[in-house]
Design a protein around this motif. Structure first.
Motif, short mmCIF file in Angstrom:
data_model
loop_
_atom_site.label_atom_id
_atom_site.label_comp_id
_atom_site.label_asym_id
_atom_site.label_seq_id
_atom_site.Cartn_x
_atom_site.Cartn_y
_atom_site.Cartn_z
N HIS A 167 -79.93 -48.24 -2.61
CA HIS A 167 -78.69 -47.55 -2.64
C HIS A 167 -78.48 -46.83 -1.36
O HIS A 167 -77.25 -46.35 -1.41
N THR A 168 -79.29 -46.66 -0.63
CA THR A 168 -78.98 -45.85 0.54
C THR A 168 -79.27 -46.54 1.91
O THR A 168 -78.82 -46.20 3.07
N ALA A 169 -79.69 -47.92 1.80
CA ALA A 169 -79.97 -48.71 3.00
C ALA A 169 -78.69 -48.88 3.84
O ALA A 169 -78.69 -48.80 5.12
N TYR A 170 -77.54 -49.27 3.15
CA TYR A 170 -76.34 -49.65 3.79
C TYR A 170 -75.96 -48.27 4.72
O TYR A 170 -75.48 -48.32 6.00
N TYR A 171 -75.82 -47.09 4.25
CA TYR A 171 -75.19 -45.89 4.66
C TYR A 171 -76.24 -45.49 6.02
O TYR A 171 -75.90 -45.06 6.91
N ALA A 172 -77.69 -45.91 5.79
CA ALA A 172 -78.63 -45.19 6.83
C ALA A 172 -78.48 -46.20 7.89
O ALA A 172 -78.48 -45.78 9.13
N LEU A 173 -78.27 -47.43 7.81
CA LEU A 173 -78.10 -48.23 8.69
C LEU A 173 -76.84 -48.20 9.53
O LEU A 173 -76.75 -48.26 10.92
N LEU A 174 -75.52 -47.97 8.81
CA LEU A 174 -74.56 -47.57 9.21
C LEU A 174 -74.66 -46.48 10.26
O LEU A 174 -74.07 -46.46 11.57
N VAL A 175 -75.25 -45.29 9.87
CA VAL A 175 -75.45 -44.22 10.89
C VAL A 175 -76.25 -44.27 11.88
O VAL A 175 -75.83 -44.20 13.23
N LEU A 176 -77.48 -45.24 11.80
CA LEU A 176 -78.20 -45.52 12.96
C LEU A 176 -77.63 -46.62 13.93
O LEU A 176 -77.75 -46.19 14.99
N VAL A 177 -76.87 -47.64 13.41
CA VAL A 177 -76.22 -48.38 14.25
C VAL A 177 -75.16 -47.71 15.00
O VAL A 177 -74.73 -47.85 16.29
N GLY A 178 -74.35 -46.86 14.46
CA GLY A 178 -73.22 -46.13 14.95
C GLY A 178 -73.83 -45.18 16.02
O GLY A 178 -73.28 -45.12 17.04
N LEU A 179 -74.91 -44.16 15.55
CA LEU A 179 -75.73 -43.62 16.62
C LEU A 179 -76.10 -44.27 17.80
O LEU A 179 -75.93 -43.91 19.13
N TYR A 180 -76.61 -45.42 17.70
CA TYR A 180 -77.12 -46.31 18.79
C TYR A 180 -76.00 -46.76 19.75
O TYR A 180 -76.12 -46.61 20.96
N ALA A 181 -74.99 -47.14 18.88
CA ALA A 181 -73.82 -47.65 19.77
C ALA A 181 -73.17 -46.40 20.56
O ALA A 181 -72.83 -46.59 21.86
N GLY A 182 -72.99 -45.46 19.93
CA GLY A 182 -72.46 -44.31 20.79
C GLY A 182 -73.26 -43.72 21.69
O GLY A 182 -72.57 -43.44 22.85
N VAL A 183 -74.56 -43.87 21.73
CA VAL A 183 -75.52 -43.42 22.88
C VAL A 183 -75.16 -44.27 24.01
O VAL A 183 -75.02 -43.76 25.09
N ARG A 184 -75.24 -45.61 23.49
CA ARG A 184 -75.24 -46.62 24.65
C ARG A 184 -74.18 -46.52 25.46
O ARG A 184 -73.59 -46.89 26.59
N LEU A 185 -72.61 -46.17 24.51
CA LEU A 185 -71.37 -46.41 25.18
C LEU A 185 -70.81 -44.89 25.66
O LEU A 185 -70.02 -45.29 26.46
N SER A 186 -71.75 -43.97 25.39
CA SER A 186 -71.16 -42.63 25.82
C SER A 186 -70.88 -42.44 27.42
O SER A 186 -70.21 -41.93 27.90
N ALA A 187 -71.93 -42.96 28.15
CA ALA A 187 -71.83 -42.93 29.60
C ALA A 187 -71.30 -44.02 30.38
O ALA A 187 -71.20 -44.09 31.49
N VAL A 188 -70.43 -44.95 29.61
CA VAL A 188 -69.70 -46.04 30.04
C VAL A 188 -68.33 -45.57 30.36
O VAL A 188 -67.50 -44.90 29.90
#
Length: 218
Positions: free
Chosen positions: A28-49
């Motif tokens: 019941h939590t995997a979807y939301y945990a992965l959504l947050v983690l993938v979003g954070l990773y994408a945000g970190v990678r794109l923040s300096a672009v």
């Protein structure tokens, strides 16, 4: 800042004291945990672009991008998509279906069709990592639920894998070494078959190469 670690420690304590809670908690939590983690990773990678740095990056790696695109396009056009390991891959697609429709990380094993709808009667939890079906479920959001979305995710993974292999080898031995490495990855039959199937193996390999490349570039 302390709330996150404290919450994680509390949840770990609960699951250690009550092992029966582990599976439903994951489901019941995997979807939301992965959504947050993938979003954070994408945000970190794109923040300096920015536009200037993106253009410079594109010019620096143009040859590797071209090779990755050509290898992916040839693979998509010449290798027939399909399930190679039926139970594993069908189960992963089933997990992506439940992540898409119900936001839970399990898959149906029995059900009934009535009133032109499928109703799940029983489900089970898959033992494989949930990241790949989660990415497939994101494509379901864009295209609607289709089994073919699993093949499309792996085709995109092949593009990233070939380019990551190029960047890793380029950092170690120069441009020609990088291009040769990318072509060798694209020439491996198992890689091409995995890119047109619905397994998670290609994504796992891609993440390993990306991690190595990031570590070497740091």
């Amino acid at each position: 800042l302390a709330l996150g670690p404290l919450a994680a420690a509390g949840l770990a304590g609960v699951t250690l004291v009550r092992p029966a809670y582990n599976e439903p908690f994951f489901v019941h939590t995997a979807y939301y945990a992965l959504l947050v983690l993938v979003g954070l990773y994408a945000g970190v990678r794109l923040s300096a672009v920015d536009a200037a740095s993106l253009r410079a990056w594109g010019r620096e790696h143009a040859a590797g991008l071209a090779v990755a695109v050509v290898v992916t396009v040839i693979t998509v056009l010449t290798v027939e998509p399909g399930f190679r390991v039926l139970a594993d891959e069908a189960n992963l697609v089933g997990v992506s279906k439940h992540l898409y429709f119900h936001r839970v990380a399990n898959f149906p094993i029995t059900g009934k069709w009535y009133f032109e709808n499928y109703w799940t009667l029983s489900s089970t939890t898959d033992r494989r990592p949930a990241l790949y079906p989660f990415l497939v479920s994101l494509l379901h959001l864009l295209r609607g639920y289709r089994v073919e979305n699993a093949f499309h995710v792996n085709a995109g993974t092949l593009l990233v894998l070939v380019f990551a292999a190029y960047r890793l080898a380029k950092g170690l031995g120069g441009e020609l070494f990088g291009l040769a490495s990318a072509l060798l990855v694209g020439a491996h039959a198992n890689v091409l078959v995995a890119a047109r199937s619905a397994g998670f193996d290609l994504l796992a390999t891609c993440m390993l190469v990306v991690t190595l490349q990031s570590y070497c570039a740091a």
